[in-house]
Motif scaffolding. Sequence first.
Motif, PDB file in Angstrom:
ATOM      1  N   LYS A 107      38.869  35.042  49.464  1.00 12.11           N
ATOM      2  CA  LYS A 107      38.570  35.433  47.789  1.00 12.11           C
ATOM      3  C   LYS A 107      37.005  34.867  46.925  1.00 12.11           C
ATOM      4  N   THR A 108      36.521  35.421  45.894  1.00 13.74           N
ATOM      5  CA  THR A 108      35.050  34.920  45.558  1.00 13.74           C
ATOM      6  C   THR A 108      36.124  34.732  44.623  1.00 13.74           C
ATOM      7  N   THR A 109      34.636  34.278  43.311  1.00 12.02           N
ATOM      8  CA  THR A 109      34.934  33.789  41.758  1.00 12.02           C
ATOM      9  C   THR A 109      35.788  34.961  40.959  1.00 12.02           C
ATOM     10  N   ASP A 110      36.130  36.685  41.923  1.00 12.39           N
ATOM     11  CA  ASP A 110      35.975  37.310  40.502  1.00 12.39           C
ATOM     12  C   ASP A 110      36.934  38.548  41.362  1.00 12.39           C
ATOM     13  N   GLU A 150      40.585  38.491  44.577  1.00 10.17           N
ATOM     14  CA  GLU A 150      41.293  38.373  45.916  1.00 10.17           C
ATOM     15  C   GLU A 150      41.694  39.055  46.362  1.00 10.17           C
ATOM     16  N   SER A 177      33.971  24.775  50.835  1.00 19.92           N
ATOM     17  CA  SER A 177      33.769  25.408  49.470  1.00 19.92           C
ATOM     18  C   SER A 177      33.731  24.011  49.408  1.00 19.92           C
ATOM     19  N   GLN A 209      28.971  26.775  47.430  1.00 20.58           N
ATOM     20  CA  GLN A 209      29.843  27.502  46.490  1.00 20.58           C
ATOM     21  C   GLN A 209      30.361  28.695  47.045  1.00 20.58           C
ATOM     22  N   CYS A 210      31.772  29.329  45.866  1.00 15.70           N
ATOM     23  CA  CYS A 210      32.902  29.269  46.144  1.00 15.70           C
ATOM     24  C   CYS A 210      31.788  31.413  45.926  1.00 15.70           C
ATOM     25  N   GLU A 235      30.362  35.019  44.750  1.00 11.07           N
ATOM     26  CA  GLU A 235      30.305  35.558  43.454  1.00 11.07           C
ATOM     27  C   GLU A 235      30.618  37.121  43.362  1.00 11.07           C
TER      28      GLU A 235
END
Length: 466
Positions: free
Chosen positions: A162-165, A167, A206, A224-225, A227
């Motif tokens: 996944k990213t922040t936006d 999965e 992470s 950071q995860c 984006e």
Amino acid sequence: MATQISTGTSELRDITKMERIGAHSHIRGLGLDDRLEPRANSQGMVGQAKARKAAGMILKLVQEGRIAGRAMLFAGPPSTGKTAIALGMSQSLGPDVPFTMIAASEVFSLSMSKTEALTQAFRRSIGVRIKEETEIIEGEVVELQIDRSLTGATKTGKLTIKTTDMETIYDLGTKMIDALAKEKVTAGDVIAIDKTSGKVSKLGRSFARSRDYDAMGADTKFVQCPEGEIQKRREVVHTVSLHEIDVINSRTQGFLALFAGDTGEIKPELRNQINTKVAEWREEGKAEIVPGVLFIDEVHMLDIECFSYLNRALENELAPLVIMASNRGMARVRGTKIRSPHGLPVDLLDRVLIVSTKPYTETDIEEIIKIRCEEEDVKLTDSALQVLTTMAGQTTLRYALNLISTSQMLARKRKSDKVDVEDLRRSYTYFMDEKRSVEWIKMQEGSLIFEEISQAEAGREESMDF
């Protein structure tokens, strides 16, 4: 092995890192500041301020890509730091700019012609910076599920990333599972997978998982995860030399030919094709030429044919900066009867920027001896340092530096951790320098076998090529 297992008690031995100490292993750079002014003692370089500043100016032009096809000559007596300055330049260039170092005698080989050996050296010194776009999958691992068959022969699995936006779930094959296992990828790791090669890179853990464990390794890196989208296009840049491209395209085993070492002669037609292709890449913006540096030590050992080749090669569009070193004054150009400064033909001397190196002062010699003692992990007493400095002035610097390690052996023999004057004196009696060797030969008065050469034979030998 570090641990030896015996029937009684286990014996543990400390593992010490072994590093080979070379004649110039203490050189870390040119020892210049931001304004290209030489520091008195920096990065292993001492003295020769004028020559180092000249080298720094040339280095700046190389990094800006403005000096391809030029040549420079370091001329000076033996033991004045010509090779050291060249190695300092190579350290300062960085890993991306190719630096090739050869001795002039390497050109004379039975396996290939002189011009082929020089051509290969030239092409090793020219880099091609190739830009490629590649697709990568980058994100945080949410879950890694691996299913094995009953026999264990086949493995299948699913990777949730996944990213922040967004999965996504990917199906994994055996090779991908092995690649992830090799990198020890677990849930919470941020990874990048190159889609073309399948290479897995672990970027870190992470920040969201930082509180999952009480104990963490000192080398654990938190990131950071990522984006945006999971699949991204990224530009990858790698630098190869023209010679490597030549070898890969000229041998049936391709890339493995670089490791075999048997490159042999390469046809000029193939090189022309590669030059045309590289020119196309440059026009399309896929590649960029990186002119490097070719250093030829003891350049006076080359013959007139090699010098003729250098004259022509320096005018080529794809030419590196050629740095030469010579310790000759007026000397015969090999292959001719002509005497010329530094043993180089006058037409080649006209093309080169000549930088002179001068003998070191007593203070410089003392500093160099201190640096070499640190490098070789040898302790000298103050009186021994003074004696060795005086000795270097009366004999040669190289001879004095060679006595450091031999004197340390003698000091250890008498159970001392410091080298004293007594150890230096004993080493001095065991090993002769060049001046004492000449005197000793004169004293033998016929005990040694001498070869007498008449003036006619001497003149005939001078006219020969080798």
